[in-house]
Design an enzyme around this catalytic site. Structure first.
Site, short mmCIF file in Angstrom:
data_model
loop_
_atom_site.label_atom_id
_atom_site.label_comp_id
_atom_site.label_asym_id
_atom_site.label_seq_id
_atom_site.Cartn_x
_atom_site.Cartn_y
_atom_site.Cartn_z
N ASP A 134 0.85 -1.21 0.00
CA ASP A 134 0.00 0.00 0.00
C ASP A 134 0.87 1.25 0.00
O ASP A 134 1.75 1.39 0.85
CB ASP A 134 -0.89 0.02 1.25
CG ASP A 134 -1.90 -1.11 1.24
OD1 ASP A 134 -2.86 -1.04 0.47
OD2 ASP A 134 -1.69 -2.09 1.99
N ARG A 209 -2.68 -7.77 -9.85
CA ARG A 209 -3.74 -6.83 -10.18
C ARG A 209 -3.25 -5.38 -10.05
O ARG A 209 -3.53 -4.53 -10.87
CB ARG A 209 -4.92 -7.10 -9.23
CG ARG A 209 -6.19 -6.48 -9.70
CD ARG A 209 -7.39 -7.12 -9.03
NE ARG A 209 -8.40 -6.10 -8.88
CZ ARG A 209 -8.65 -5.48 -7.75
NH1 ARG A 209 -7.99 -5.80 -6.66
NH2 ARG A 209 -9.57 -4.55 -7.70
C1 LIG Z 1 -1.78 -2.39 -2.71
S1 LIG Z 1 -2.25 -4.01 -2.26
C2 LIG Z 1 -1.33 -5.05 -3.40
C3 LIG Z 1 -1.88 -6.44 -3.46
C4 LIG Z 1 -1.10 -7.42 -4.36
N1 LIG Z 1 0.22 -7.71 -3.80
C5 LIG Z 1 -0.96 -6.89 -5.77
O1 LIG Z 1 0.18 -6.56 -6.16
O2 LIG Z 1 -1.99 -6.82 -6.47
C6 LIG Z 1 -1.34 -4.25 -0.74
C7 LIG Z 1 -1.91 -5.39 0.08
O3 LIG Z 1 -1.09 -5.58 1.22
C8 LIG Z 1 -1.90 -5.92 2.31
N2 LIG Z 1 -1.15 -5.58 3.53
C9 LIG Z 1 -0.83 -4.35 3.99
N3 LIG Z 1 -0.15 -4.43 5.14
C10 LIG Z 1 -0.01 -5.77 5.41
C11 LIG Z 1 0.61 -6.48 6.47
N4 LIG Z 1 1.20 -5.85 7.49
N5 LIG Z 1 0.55 -7.83 6.45
C12 LIG Z 1 -0.06 -8.48 5.42
N6 LIG Z 1 -0.65 -7.84 4.39
C13 LIG Z 1 -0.63 -6.50 4.39
C14 LIG Z 1 -3.17 -5.09 2.11
O4 LIG Z 1 -4.29 -5.61 2.78
C15 LIG Z 1 -3.32 -5.13 0.59
O5 LIG Z 1 -4.16 -6.17 0.17
#
Ligand SMILES: C[S@@+](CC[C@H](N)C(=O)[O-])C[C@H]1O[C@@H](n2cnc3c(N)ncnc32)[C@H](O)[C@@H]1O
Length: 235
Positions: A134, A209
Site C-alpha cells: 500500500d 492486479r
Molecule cells: C496495494 S495491495 C497489493 C496487493 C497485491 N500484492 C498486488 O500486487 O496486487 C497491498 C496489500 O497488502 C496488504 N497488507 C498491507 N499491510 C499488510 C501487512 N502488514 N501484512 C499483510 N498484508 C498486508 C493489504 O491488505 C493489501 O491487500
C-alpha cells in the site's frame, strides 16, 4: 505455547479488512477450508505447520487478489508458500482457487505478516515477496508504509543466506525509501547491476492486479530484488 507475536508500537499498514458481503460459497470457504490451512502463530513454528525441514519455504506478504500466490504455488509444487493478507475479499479469492485447483502447498495467515516474520525460525525462508505494498500517499500516512528498515530487519532474520526478497512498487518515492531501508540492512544486498534489472519483471514473477493497474495508468514499475548475504548468528 503462549507467545505474543504482535508488536503494539507498530502502526497498521493495511486498509479495511472487509469489503462486499460474502456469498454463501465464500462463507463456507472461510468457515471450513481456512481453518484447515491457517497458520497458528500461538503454536510453535514446527514442521506440522511449515512442512518438513527440507521443504523450501516461501512467504508472500499482502497477496491481494492472490494472482501471484496461486501462480507460484502451481508452478512450484515442491515449495510450501505462506500467504499473508488481512483483507477478507483477497483471502476468499485465494481460498476459491486453492480449492478449485486442488493446491496443497499454501498456508494462509489473515493478519499482519510481521507477526509471522517474528514467529518464523531464523534462516528458514528461501524467498519472500512484498508486491506493490500500500502506497499510503498522504504525507501524514507515510509512516504506515509497510516496508521500512524495521520490517526489512525482520525479513533478513527469517531469510536463509542466499535467499531472495522481491519487492515491487509503482511509486518512485516508495522505491527510494525501500532502497534506503535496504542500505541500512547490512544482510540484504540489492542485486541490480543495470537499470534493466529493476525495470524489467523477471519471467517467474507474474503480474498482479495492482501492477496491471499501474501499467494501465502509465506508471513506472520498480522490481527490486535483494539477497540475504552474510551467515547468521543466533538469529
Ligand atoms: C496495494 S495491495 C497489493 C496487493 C497485491 N500484492 C498486488 O500486487 O496486487 C497491498 C496489500 O497488502 C496488504 N497488507 C498491507 N499491510 C499488510 C501487512 N502488514 N501484512 C499483510 N498484508 C498486508 C493489504 O491488505 C493489501 O491487500
Amino acid at each position: 505455547m503462549d507467545r505474543d507475536v504482535s508488536a503494539s508500537h507498530e502502526l497498521r499498514s493495511f486498509g479495511r479488512r472487509r469489503g462486499r458481503k460474502l456469498s454463501p460459497r465464500q462463507e463456507t470457504l472461510l468457515g471450513q477450508l481456512l481453518p484447515r490451512i491457517s497458520l497458528d502463530v500461538t503454536r510453535p513454528a514446527a514442521p506440522d505447520q511449515l512442512g518438513a525441514d527440507d521443504t523450501p519455504l516461501w512467504l508472500e506478504i499482502g497477496f491481494g487478489g492472490a494472482e501471484h500466490l496461486i501462480w507460484q504455488a502451481e508452478h512450484n509444487p515442491a515449495v510450501r508458500i505462506i500467504g499473508c493478507e488481512p483483507f477478507e475479499e483477497g483471502v476468499v479469492k485465494a481460498l476459491a482457487q486453492i480449492e478449485s485447483n486442488g493446491l496443497g502447498n499454501i498456508r494462509l495467515y489473515t493478519d499482519d505478516a510481521r507477526d509471522v516474520l517474528r514467529w518464523l525460525p531464523p534462516a528458514c525462508l528461501e524467498r519472500c515477496f512484498i508486491l506493490f505494498p500500500d502506497p499510503w500517499p498522504k504525507k501524514r500516512h507515510v509512516k504506515r508504509r509497510l516496508v521500512s528498515a524495521a520490517t526489512l530487519a525482520l525479513v533478513a532474520r527469517a531469510l536463509k543466506p542466499g535467499g531472495d526478497l522481491r519487492i515491487g512498487t509503482d511509486i518512485g518515492d516508495y522505491a527510494r525509501t525501500i532502497l534506503i531501508a535496504a542500505a541500512a540492512t547490512p544482510q540484504l544486498e540489492w542485486q541490480a547491476r543495470s537499470a534493466h534489472d529493476w525495470r524489467i519483471r523477471p519471467d517467474d514473477w507474474p503480474e498482479t492486479r495492482y501492477e496491471a493497474k499501474a501499467v494501465r495508468e502509465g506508471r513506472q514499475r520498480y522490481f527490486l530484488i535483494f539477497r540475504r548475504t552474510s551467515p547468521h548468528g543466533n538469529g
